[in-house]
Motif scaffolding. Sequence first.
Motif, mmCIF file in Angstrom:
data_model
loop_
_atom_site.group_PDB
_atom_site.id
_atom_site.type_symbol
_atom_site.label_atom_id
_atom_site.label_comp_id
_atom_site.label_asym_id
_atom_site.label_seq_id
_atom_site.Cartn_x
_atom_site.Cartn_y
_atom_site.Cartn_z
ATOM 1 N N ASN A 56 44.157 54.069 43.921
ATOM 2 C CA ASN A 56 44.080 53.751 42.493
ATOM 3 C C ASN A 56 42.604 53.494 42.176
ATOM 4 O O ASN A 56 42.096 52.415 42.456
ATOM 5 C CB ASN A 56 44.934 52.512 42.209
ATOM 6 C CG ASN A 56 44.840 52.063 40.761
ATOM 7 O OD1 ASN A 56 44.256 52.759 39.922
ATOM 8 N ND2 ASN A 56 45.412 50.902 40.461
ATOM 9 N N HIS B 77 51.198 49.066 36.453
ATOM 10 C CA HIS B 77 50.259 48.270 37.254
ATOM 11 C C HIS B 77 50.062 46.914 36.572
ATOM 12 O O HIS B 77 50.077 46.826 35.340
ATOM 13 C CB HIS B 77 48.923 49.008 37.393
ATOM 14 C CG HIS B 77 48.022 48.366 38.403
ATOM 15 N ND1 HIS B 77 47.260 47.273 38.103
ATOM 16 C CD2 HIS B 77 47.808 48.636 39.709
ATOM 17 C CE1 HIS B 77 46.591 46.901 39.200
ATOM 18 N NE2 HIS B 77 46.906 47.715 40.177
ATOM 19 N N GLU C 201 47.569 45.236 35.913
ATOM 20 C CA GLU C 201 46.487 45.172 34.916
ATOM 21 C C GLU C 201 46.968 45.714 33.575
ATOM 22 O O GLU C 201 46.550 45.225 32.519
ATOM 23 C CB GLU C 201 45.264 45.944 35.443
ATOM 24 C CG GLU C 201 44.593 45.178 36.584
ATOM 25 C CD GLU C 201 43.904 46.029 37.632
ATOM 26 O OE1 GLU C 201 43.677 47.229 37.385
ATOM 27 O OE2 GLU C 201 43.603 45.487 38.714
ATOM 28 N N GLU D 8 53.264 45.076 44.320
ATOM 29 C CA GLU D 8 51.900 44.541 44.293
ATOM 30 C C GLU D 8 51.947 43.084 43.846
ATOM 31 O O GLU D 8 52.022 42.808 42.642
ATOM 32 C CB GLU D 8 51.040 45.344 43.312
ATOM 33 C CG GLU D 8 50.937 46.812 43.657
ATOM 34 C CD GLU D 8 49.643 47.428 43.127
ATOM 35 O OE1 GLU D 8 48.950 48.061 43.920
ATOM 36 O OE2 GLU D 8 49.322 47.258 41.950
ATOM 37 N N ILE E 16 45.760 41.031 44.036
ATOM 38 C CA ILE E 16 45.054 42.169 43.445
ATOM 39 C C ILE E 16 43.664 41.759 43.006
ATOM 40 O O ILE E 16 43.508 40.871 42.168
ATOM 41 C CB ILE E 16 45.848 42.762 42.262
ATOM 42 C CG1 ILE E 16 47.141 43.381 42.814
ATOM 43 C CG2 ILE E 16 45.040 43.803 41.514
ATOM 44 C CD1 ILE E 16 48.000 44.042 41.778
ATOM 45 N N GLY E 17 42.669 42.405 43.601
ATOM 46 C CA GLY E 17 41.281 42.145 43.228
ATOM 47 C C GLY E 17 40.814 40.749 43.596
ATOM 48 O O GLY E 17 39.768 40.302 43.135
ATOM 49 N N GLY F 83 47.625 45.713 46.944
ATOM 50 C CA GLY F 83 46.968 44.417 46.771
ATOM 51 C C GLY F 83 46.019 44.160 47.915
ATOM 52 O O GLY F 83 46.419 43.639 48.953
ATOM 53 N N ALA G 113 44.757 46.066 50.106
ATOM 54 C CA ALA G 113 44.973 46.750 51.393
ATOM 55 C C ALA G 113 43.668 47.452 51.763
ATOM 56 O O ALA G 113 42.980 48.010 50.904
ATOM 57 C CB ALA G 113 46.109 47.757 51.273
ATOM 58 N N LEU H 215 49.337 51.380 48.057
ATOM 59 C CA LEU H 215 48.615 51.741 46.834
ATOM 60 C C LEU H 215 47.294 50.984 46.956
ATOM 61 O O LEU H 215 47.272 49.745 46.967
ATOM 62 C CB LEU H 215 49.397 51.325 45.581
ATOM 63 C CG LEU H 215 48.748 51.674 44.229
ATOM 64 C CD1 LEU H 215 48.484 53.180 44.109
ATOM 65 C CD2 LEU H 215 49.642 51.244 43.071
ATOM 66 N N ILE H 216 46.209 51.743 47.074
ATOM 67 C CA ILE H 216 44.946 51.175 47.523
ATOM 68 C C ILE H 216 43.959 51.100 46.367
ATOM 69 O O ILE H 216 43.662 52.129 45.744
ATOM 70 C CB ILE H 216 44.324 52.068 48.645
ATOM 71 C CG1 ILE H 216 45.391 52.517 49.671
ATOM 72 C CG2 ILE H 216 43.153 51.372 49.310
ATOM 73 C CD1 ILE H 216 46.046 51.393 50.437
ATOM 74 N N GLY H 217 43.440 49.918 46.081
ATOM 75 C CA GLY H 217 42.461 49.745 45.007
ATOM 76 C C GLY H 217 41.057 50.036 45.507
ATOM 77 O O GLY H 217 40.690 51.181 45.785
HETATM 78 C C1 3PY Z 1 44.469 46.634 44.523
HETATM 79 O O1 3PY Z 1 44.487 46.970 45.710
HETATM 80 O O2 3PY Z 1 43.782 45.689 44.146
HETATM 81 C C2 3PY Z 1 45.285 47.339 43.537
HETATM 82 O O3 3PY Z 1 45.388 46.904 42.420
HETATM 83 C C3 3PY Z 1 45.961 48.610 43.908
HETATM 84 O O4 3PY Z 1 46.605 49.168 42.829
#
Ligand code: 3PY
Length: 253
Positions: free
Chosen positions: A9, A98, A100, A170, A175-176, A215, A217, A235-237
């Motif tokens: 992502n 998502h 956000e 997530e 997240i973040g 989250g 990862a 799902l990788i940010g």
């Molecule tokens: C994250 O890894 O922070 C994400 O929001 C992935 O969507």
Amino acid sequence: MRQKIVAGNWKMNLNKEEAEILASEVVNMAKDETPSDVKVIMCTPFIHLSKVKSLIGDAANVFVGAQNCYTEPKGAYTGEISAQQLASYGIDYVILGHSERREYFGESNEMLATKTDAVIANGMLPIFCFGEVLEEREAGTQKAVVEKQLSEGIFHLSAEDFGKVVLAYEPVWAIGTGKTATSAQAQEMHKDIRDMIAAKYGQEVADATPILYGGSAKPSNAQELFAQPDVDGGLIGGASLASRDFIDISKSY
Ligand code: 3PY
């Protein structure tokens, strides 16, 4: 055997040149290094989708996804992009819900149910995100929160259409923030989610549904997360913005 998926992502990052460099690197490395049973997906800002799609070319294990779409097919909705428009560009996946988008753009479960229908009706596959916030986890209500998000967002689908959905759990507190759920916390929730799917659609559908963890990862925790029996990928940010990290994650099964 469930599909293994590592989806990046990109969020609202990268200019034209940066996006093209990253996508080319990911395609080349995924062809050479990612096991053939793992799908690699790049979910990019709308403006990069077409170019990334062409850079993927005939790579069999790499796909392109959007990060959102609008509920309506067309019309006077300035600034929005419809599922119909995305499909006309050959886009494979669309991230929906998502945290956000839920938090900053007020997306409700009801709206996400309509978006999910639009994505599926246009022949694409939704990556449906959900998860609890910190206060909900601290209050021990995470399971009820997730159950409500699933029942209102996607449990209206027929079993056939539900079979097209990729789920992404997530936890919002991860997240973040640099915090990751422990592999045990992820497994516990993923197992609960699979049980919820089984209760609604039966065990066979539940066993076939890919459930990704999202989250923070990254390469250093992906292996432990993906080793959990109910975690089918990520799902990788942030780590999806570095080709080496992203591809290393795709090799972490
Ligand atoms: C994250 O890894 O922070 C994400 O929001 C992935 O969507």
